[in-house]
Design a protein around this motif. Structure first.
Motif, mmCIF file in Angstrom:
data_model
loop_
_atom_site.group_PDB
_atom_site.id
_atom_site.type_symbol
_atom_site.label_atom_id
_atom_site.label_comp_id
_atom_site.label_asym_id
_atom_site.label_seq_id
_atom_site.Cartn_x
_atom_site.Cartn_y
_atom_site.Cartn_z
ATOM 1 N N GLY A 50 29.612 -4.742 43.481
ATOM 2 C CA GLY A 50 30.667 -3.860 43.005
ATOM 3 C C GLY A 50 31.073 -4.073 41.554
ATOM 4 O O GLY A 50 31.956 -3.382 41.051
ATOM 5 N N GLU A 51 30.443 -5.019 40.883
ATOM 6 C CA GLU A 51 30.779 -5.234 39.478
ATOM 7 C C GLU A 51 30.154 -4.158 38.594
ATOM 8 O O GLU A 51 29.166 -3.519 38.952
ATOM 9 C CB GLU A 51 30.250 -6.599 39.015
ATOM 10 N N LEU A 52 30.743 -3.992 37.418
ATOM 11 C CA LEU A 52 30.195 -3.052 36.438
ATOM 12 C C LEU A 52 30.061 -3.838 35.134
ATOM 13 O O LEU A 52 31.049 -4.143 34.477
ATOM 14 C CB LEU A 52 31.184 -1.891 36.290
ATOM 15 N N VAL A 53 28.838 -4.201 34.823
ATOM 16 C CA VAL A 53 28.618 -5.150 33.730
ATOM 17 C C VAL A 53 27.807 -4.521 32.604
ATOM 18 O O VAL A 53 26.829 -3.824 32.845
ATOM 19 C CB VAL A 53 27.886 -6.415 34.260
ATOM 20 N N GLY A 54 28.267 -4.766 31.386
ATOM 21 C CA GLY A 54 27.523 -4.308 30.217
ATOM 22 C C GLY A 54 26.624 -5.427 29.715
ATOM 23 O O GLY A 54 27.053 -6.568 29.599
ATOM 24 N N TYR A 55 25.385 -5.071 29.458
ATOM 25 C CA TYR A 55 24.419 -6.066 28.999
ATOM 26 C C TYR A 55 23.977 -5.612 27.623
ATOM 27 O O TYR A 55 23.272 -4.605 27.501
ATOM 28 C CB TYR A 55 23.257 -6.094 29.985
ATOM 29 N N TYR A 133 21.084 13.321 52.486
ATOM 30 C CA TYR A 133 20.597 13.979 51.268
ATOM 31 C C TYR A 133 21.507 15.135 50.871
ATOM 32 O O TYR A 133 21.919 15.266 49.728
ATOM 33 C CB TYR A 133 19.162 14.464 51.502
ATOM 34 N N LYS A 134 21.829 15.961 51.888
ATOM 35 C CA LYS A 134 22.673 17.135 51.623
ATOM 36 C C LYS A 134 24.047 16.714 51.105
ATOM 37 O O LYS A 134 24.567 17.252 50.133
ATOM 38 C CB LYS A 134 22.840 17.955 52.913
ATOM 39 N N GLN A 135 24.583 15.701 51.778
ATOM 40 C CA GLN A 135 25.909 15.206 51.452
ATOM 41 C C GLN A 135 25.929 14.665 50.008
ATOM 42 O O GLN A 135 26.816 14.997 49.226
ATOM 43 C CB GLN A 135 26.183 14.074 52.451
ATOM 44 N N ASN A 136 24.923 13.847 49.681
ATOM 45 C CA ASN A 136 24.860 13.266 48.344
ATOM 46 C C ASN A 136 24.637 14.329 47.269
ATOM 47 O O ASN A 136 25.246 14.291 46.211
ATOM 48 C CB ASN A 136 23.731 12.227 48.257
ATOM 49 N N LEU A 137 23.749 15.271 47.570
ATOM 50 C CA LEU A 137 23.453 16.322 46.599
ATOM 51 C C LEU A 137 24.713 17.127 46.297
ATOM 52 O O LEU A 137 25.018 17.419 45.134
ATOM 53 C CB LEU A 137 22.336 17.231 47.127
ATOM 54 N N GLU A 138 25.462 17.437 47.350
ATOM 55 C CA GLU A 138 26.708 18.176 47.156
ATOM 56 C C GLU A 138 27.699 17.375 46.315
ATOM 57 O O GLU A 138 28.291 17.874 45.374
ATOM 58 C CB GLU A 138 27.356 18.509 48.510
ATOM 59 N N PHE A 139 27.815 16.108 46.659
ATOM 60 C CA PHE A 139 28.737 15.225 45.955
ATOM 61 C C PHE A 139 28.419 15.173 44.454
ATOM 62 O O PHE A 139 29.288 15.387 43.613
ATOM 63 C CB PHE A 139 28.662 13.816 46.568
ATOM 64 N N ALA A 204 33.571 2.882 41.450
ATOM 65 C CA ALA A 204 34.813 2.690 42.194
ATOM 66 C C ALA A 204 34.712 3.252 43.608
ATOM 67 O O ALA A 204 35.109 2.599 44.570
ATOM 68 C CB ALA A 204 35.967 3.350 41.444
ATOM 69 N N GLU A 205 34.147 4.458 43.740
ATOM 70 C CA GLU A 205 34.177 5.123 45.044
ATOM 71 C C GLU A 205 33.045 4.703 45.963
ATOM 72 O O GLU A 205 33.173 4.762 47.166
ATOM 73 C CB GLU A 205 34.133 6.645 44.848
#
Lengths: 327, 266
Positions: A50-55, A133-139, A204-205
């Protein structure tokens, strides 16, 4: 338990020297001398889920080499990598199922096909169940406003549109880790902001762990919680961005245009960090030295044409770290 | 699993539709070449009834069938596609997918070639069949064995191109190798130009140890009825053996190539 563990990771490349001229070429054919380039040199870090790291790092600092080893398409010279309990290069296929990768300079979409067809292909490649797939594509269509160009061939998309599609392509199979190699390169300000917001939201989500390399420090400042700075293959900073700012942000910078190029500049409580003709860059600690003191010293000893004071932005901090190394 | 690769076939088939103009040009040039060959053989057969077991109708059938099958050779472009992927680094994107590179390449090629077969080869063949009163295979069984042999020959051609393509990982430039193997060796020994029975003994012997005759000569000889019974079965078995060997070599080759790429960096 960390999702990524990197221990004593090194990658050395042999670079063969080429001698010039006829005899040089001829002798190169028989005996080749080489230099060893330490692209990544004893690197250690861990990432939590869950981290968001800049390299980040300058060109050739070892960013992409590290990413390639993490994704399993490059074998380390030495050291150990653990990604979700897998050794990426040994379990390449298994690893690829669980990660998403975006290279800013390259697309994984099929050039001649409509965007939606590329997504369909990916559905089959990653064996994504139809409802997911459908759910993700819509999102993602909703979030990135892909609808207007879903049936446009990829080659006719703008760079910003293509990047939004590439981000979707990398996330359709619900990867646990997303690797981004310069995702905002070449994008305009609006498109960059869109990508940044998207990354924050996905992180985040969906609890996707994100590691991103970039040259644009605004990306890091606006998106990442943590920063790893690599220089000449070695990690020179690894920690929160705020801490970096606190540690180095005490320094203020005075940029002075002198009337002439003085050969010897001596000032108390001030570091001369850079010099370019008549222009000098002076750094000083704001807790111990005031700007007026420095200016007073300057005007007493030298003839000045112009001066500006700047508060250090992350960009300046990082530039100074590149130039001077960590203290 | 199979579905995963079939999607590549379908998409490649669709993609071919994007380049309609190019396809029409290829068809036109190819038809003109076939016409020249047909008239050349007609002229050569003036005053002769049969040469090496081929009468005029037999040789014309051979020429039209083999010329039609030759279409695969100049439309496949797999070696070039792999070279391009290596040169641009796109191959890295393939490596980052949970997919078998060789199977994916074959599935893609099959899509492009199905399109070629349907919209280029079949109409072209029917045109010549009607115009010159050629023969059909002697039986339905022969026709199905012919199709089987065409498919096997196709996989052999694919595998050879695949292996050439893999050389791009080591050589900067494979155009020379490609020209030598495909435009040189394959053209000479595949039997597209004339039946291998017409070759001088030593050339026929060389052809017999190379895989190229299995691409065009075998299926064509099955079609025309030159190969029957035991001869035909042997031809199919030889094709199968070459498929096994060349697919295997291609596999070892790309594993070594990926290992090189992965160990040394691209």
């Amino acid at each position: 338990m960390p999702i990524i563990t990197v221990e004593h990771l090194s990658k050395h490349f042999k670079v063969y020297k080429r001698r010039t001229g006829f005899w040089g070429n001829l002798s190169s054919t028989f005996s080749r001398e080489h230099d060893i380039i330490k692209a990544v040199d004893n690197v250690n870090f861990t990432l939590e889920r869950g981290e968001l790291v800049g390299y980040i790092g300058a060109n050739g600092a070892g960013k992409s080499t590290t990413i390639k080893m993490l994704t399993g398409i490059l074998v380390p010279t030495s050291g150990h990598i653990d990604v979700m309990g897998l050794m990426p290069y040994r379990h390449r296929k298994e690893n690829t199922r669980r990660i998403g990768v975006v290279f800013g300079q390259r697309t994984q979409l099929w050039w001649d096909l409509p965007v939606i067809d590329s997504f369909e292909l990916l559905k089959h490649i990653y064996e994504i169940p139809q409802n997911l797939y459908k759910q993700n594509l819509e999102f993602f269509s909703e979030l990135l406003q892909l609808q207007p160009f879903l049936s446009t061939p990829v080659r006719r998309l703008s760079l910003g549109q293509r990047m939004r599609c590439d981000l979707t392509a990398a996330l359709l199979h619900n990867p646990e880790i997303l690797y981004l190699d310069e995702p905002t390169i070449g994008l305009d300000v609006v498109a960059k902001e869109q990508v940044r917001q998207f990354l924050r939201q996905v992180n985040a989500e969906r609890q996707v762990t994100v590691i991103l390399t970039t040259h644009d420090l605004n990306d890091v400042e606006k998106v990442c919680q943590r920063l790893i700075i690599i220089d000449s293959g070695k990690i020179i900073y690894n920690g929160a961005i705020d801490a970096l700012k606190k540690r180095y942000g005490k320094t203020r910078l005075l940029i002075v245009d002198l009337a002439q190029a003085y050969s010897d500049i001596q000032l108390e409580g001030v570091d001369l960090t850079r010099r370019d003709g008549n222009r000098i860059w002076l750094a000083f600690d704001r807790d111990t030295t005031s700007a007026s003191e420095v200016i007073a010293q300057l005007t007493a000893r030298y003839e000045i044409q112009d001066l500006t004071i700047s508060e250090p932005e992350i960009e300046e901090i990082v530039r100074r770290i590149y130039e001077l190394g960590m203290h | 699993m199979i579905k995963k690769y079939l999607t590549f076939t379908v998409k490649a088939f669709q993609r071919t539709l994007t380049y309609r103009f190019e396809l029409w040009m290829e068809l036109l040039i190819n038809v003109l070449f076939m016409l020249v060959y047909v008239y050349l053989w007609k002229a050569l057969y003036t005053g002769r009834t049969s040469v090496e077991g081929y009468d005029l109708n037999g040789i014309l059938t051979y020429i039209v069938v083999s010329q039609t099958l030759l279409t695969f050779t100049f439309t496949l472009r797999i070696a070039r596609i792999i070279e391009e992927k290596v040169r641009t680094g796109e191959v890295v994107t393939d490596l980052m997918k949970p997919i078998d590179f060789q199977l994916m390449t074959l599935a893609t090629a099959a899509g492009t070639s199905s399109h070629t077969a349907l919209f280029n080869m079949l109409p072209k063949f029917l045109l010549f069949y009607g115009a010159f009163g050629l023969s059909l295979p002697p039986s339905l069984l022969t026709l199905s064995l012919f199709i089987m042999s065409v498919v096997l020959g196709y996989v052999i051609l694919f595998s050879i191109e695949f292996i050439i393509g893999i050389f791009a990982f080591w050589l900067v430039e494979i155009r020379g190798l490609y020209a030598f193997v495909i435009w040189g060796l394959a053209m000479l020994f595949s039997g597209y130009f004339l039946p291998l029975e017409f070759y001088p003994t030593f050339l026929a012997k060389v052809a017999a140890v190379l895989p190229f005759r299995a691409i065009i000569y075998f299926p064509t000889a099955i079609y025309t009825g030159q190969f029957i019974g035991e001869h035909l079965v042997t031809a199919l078995l030889i094709q199968l053996a070459w498929v096994g060997a060349l697919v295997g070599i291609g596999r070892l080759g790309y594993r070594a190539a990926f290992r090189k790429l992965v160990i040394q960096g691209g």
